[in-house]
Design a protein around this motif. Structure first.
Motif, PDB file in Angstrom:
ATOM      1  N   ALA A  73      -3.335   2.442  -4.969  1.00 38.32           N
ATOM      2  CA  ALA A  73      -3.437   1.121  -5.596  1.00 38.32           C
ATOM      3  C   ALA A  73      -2.100   0.665  -6.166  1.00 38.32           C
ATOM      4  N   ALA A  74      -1.377   1.585  -6.800  1.00 37.87           N
ATOM      5  CA  ALA A  74      -0.085   1.222  -7.392  1.00 37.87           C
ATOM      6  C   ALA A  74       0.926   0.846  -6.316  1.00 37.87           C
ATOM      7  N   VAL A  75       0.949   1.598  -5.234  1.00 37.67           N
ATOM      8  CA  VAL A  75       1.910   1.312  -4.161  1.00 37.67           C
ATOM      9  C   VAL A  75       1.583  -0.018  -3.497  1.00 37.67           C
ATOM     10  N   PHE A  76       0.318  -0.249  -3.193  1.00 38.79           N
ATOM     11  CA  PHE A  76      -0.044  -1.498  -2.526  1.00 38.79           C
ATOM     12  C   PHE A  76       0.072  -2.705  -3.455  1.00 38.79           C
ATOM     13  N   ALA A  77      -0.077  -2.506  -4.756  1.00 41.33           N
ATOM     14  CA  ALA A  77       0.081  -3.614  -5.704  1.00 41.33           C
ATOM     15  C   ALA A  77       1.538  -4.009  -5.874  1.00 41.33           C
ATOM     16  N   ALA A  78       2.449  -3.104  -5.523  1.00 45.35           N
ATOM     17  CA  ALA A  78       3.874  -3.378  -5.725  1.00 45.35           C
ATOM     18  C   ALA A  78       4.449  -4.315  -4.673  1.00 45.35           C
ATOM     19  N   LEU A  79       3.772  -4.470  -3.553  1.00 50.20           N
ATOM     20  CA  LEU A  79       4.281  -5.304  -2.465  1.00 50.20           C
ATOM     21  C   LEU A  79       3.260  -6.357  -2.093  1.00 50.20           C
ATOM     22  N   PRO A  80       3.726  -7.459  -1.512  1.00 50.21           N
ATOM     23  CA  PRO A  80       2.772  -8.469  -1.053  1.00 50.21           C
ATOM     24  C   PRO A  80       1.909  -7.916   0.086  1.00 50.21           C
ATOM     25  N   PRO A  81       0.706  -8.471   0.306  1.00 47.97           N
ATOM     26  CA  PRO A  81      -0.212  -7.941   1.314  1.00 47.97           C
ATOM     27  C   PRO A  81       0.380  -7.855   2.719  1.00 47.97           C
ATOM     28  N   GLU A  82       1.273  -8.781   3.064  1.00 47.47           N
ATOM     29  CA  GLU A  82       1.842  -8.731   4.418  1.00 47.47           C
ATOM     30  C   GLU A  82       2.811  -7.564   4.612  1.00 47.47           C
ATOM     31  N   ARG A  83       3.168  -6.875   3.547  1.00 42.81           N
ATOM     32  CA  ARG A  83       4.044  -5.696   3.626  1.00 42.81           C
ATOM     33  C   ARG A  83       3.242  -4.400   3.455  1.00 42.81           C
ATOM     34  N   GLY A  84       1.943  -4.451   3.696  1.00 41.83           N
ATOM     35  CA  GLY A  84       1.078  -3.282   3.524  1.00 41.83           C
ATOM     36  C   GLY A  84       1.483  -2.110   4.396  1.00 41.83           C
ATOM     37  N   GLY A  85       1.957  -2.372   5.606  1.00 42.94           N
ATOM     38  CA  GLY A  85       2.400  -1.294   6.482  1.00 42.94           C
ATOM     39  C   GLY A  85       3.610  -0.564   5.918  1.00 42.94           C
ATOM     40  N   VAL A  86       4.522  -1.309   5.334  1.00 41.56           N
ATOM     41  CA  VAL A  86       5.696  -0.702   4.701  1.00 41.56           C
ATOM     42  C   VAL A  86       5.257   0.165   3.521  1.00 41.56           C
ATOM     43  N   ALA A  87       4.323  -0.353   2.725  1.00 43.17           N
ATOM     44  CA  ALA A  87       3.836   0.399   1.573  1.00 43.17           C
ATOM     45  C   ALA A  87       3.159   1.691   2.014  1.00 43.17           C
ATOM     46  N   ALA A  88       2.306   1.615   3.018  1.00 41.71           N
ATOM     47  CA  ALA A  88       1.608   2.809   3.503  1.00 41.71           C
ATOM     48  C   ALA A  88       2.586   3.826   4.073  1.00 41.71           C
ATOM     49  N   GLY A  89       3.567   3.354   4.831  1.00 37.56           N
ATOM     50  CA  GLY A  89       4.560   4.257   5.407  1.00 37.56           C
ATOM     51  C   GLY A  89       5.408   4.943   4.348  1.00 37.56           C
ATOM     52  N   ALA A  90       5.844   4.183   3.356  1.00 40.15           N
ATOM     53  CA  ALA A  90       6.659   4.764   2.287  1.00 40.15           C
ATOM     54  C   ALA A  90       5.849   5.771   1.467  1.00 40.15           C
TER      55      ALA A  90
END
Length: 172
Positions: A73-90
């Motif tokens: 939740a913290a990682v996905f909240a840090a980025l806009p929804p369209e950057r979800g793949g970047v968040a998941a990868g990081a």
């Protein structure tokens, strides 16, 4: 078995109950409980009983169970929804890196303190959990995790090369 069961049950409950809670508090609490659980397992002189190990593993499992959903939740909240793949990868990359380095570092500690048994490793893990909890409470993500799970629909436009609609790329 106590760690796995506690982690599984806690992640199920915390994922639903703590949705929208402050990631700072949940991450700090999870790290703190993980550290406390490791400390409970590290009895002086290597005289841990089955009961003390079970309690320590259960407390560690509760901490790990809190960390899983809160970290995502913290990682996905840090980025806009369209950057979800970047968040998941990081998140996946750094989780794997931490697990790999953790096994290596704690393996060296175990080898160096072989006469003391696993107590040295457990005390070190408790210290890492305590430091991580303090860091999460002080510098963790503020506010609430995004509770919006439904994303806006992407408008469809006709494609010149195929029959039928295709998604239009988002505007930047």
């Amino acid at each position: 078995m106590p760690l796995a069961l506690a982690s599984f049950i806690t992640s199920l409950i915390s994922g639903r109950r703590l949705h929208g809670a402050s990631p700072r508090a949940v991450l700090g609490t999870g790290l703190g409980l993980s550290g406390i659980g490791c400390a409970l397992q590290a009895m002086p002189g290597g005289h841990s009983s089955v009961g003390s190990l079970a309690v320590g593993l259960t407390v560690t499992g509760v901490g790990v169970g809190l960390l899983g959903p809160a970290l995502g939740a913290a990682v996905f909240a840090a980025l806009p929804p369209e950057r979800g793949g970047v968040a998941a990868g990081a998140m996946t990359t750094f989780r794997q890196l931490g697990q790999t380095l953790g096994v290596a570092v704690f393996g060296v500690l175990f080898q160096q303190g072989a006469a003391a048994g696993p107590a040295l490793v457990l005390v070190a893990a408790a210290g890492v959990g305590a430091v991580g909890a303090v860091l999460a409470f002080v510098w963790g993500p503020e506010g609430r995790a995004r509770s919006e799970t439904v994303r806006r629909p992407v408008p469809l436009t006709p494609s010149p090369t195929r029959s039928g609609p295709t998604p239009r790329p988002p505007r930047r």
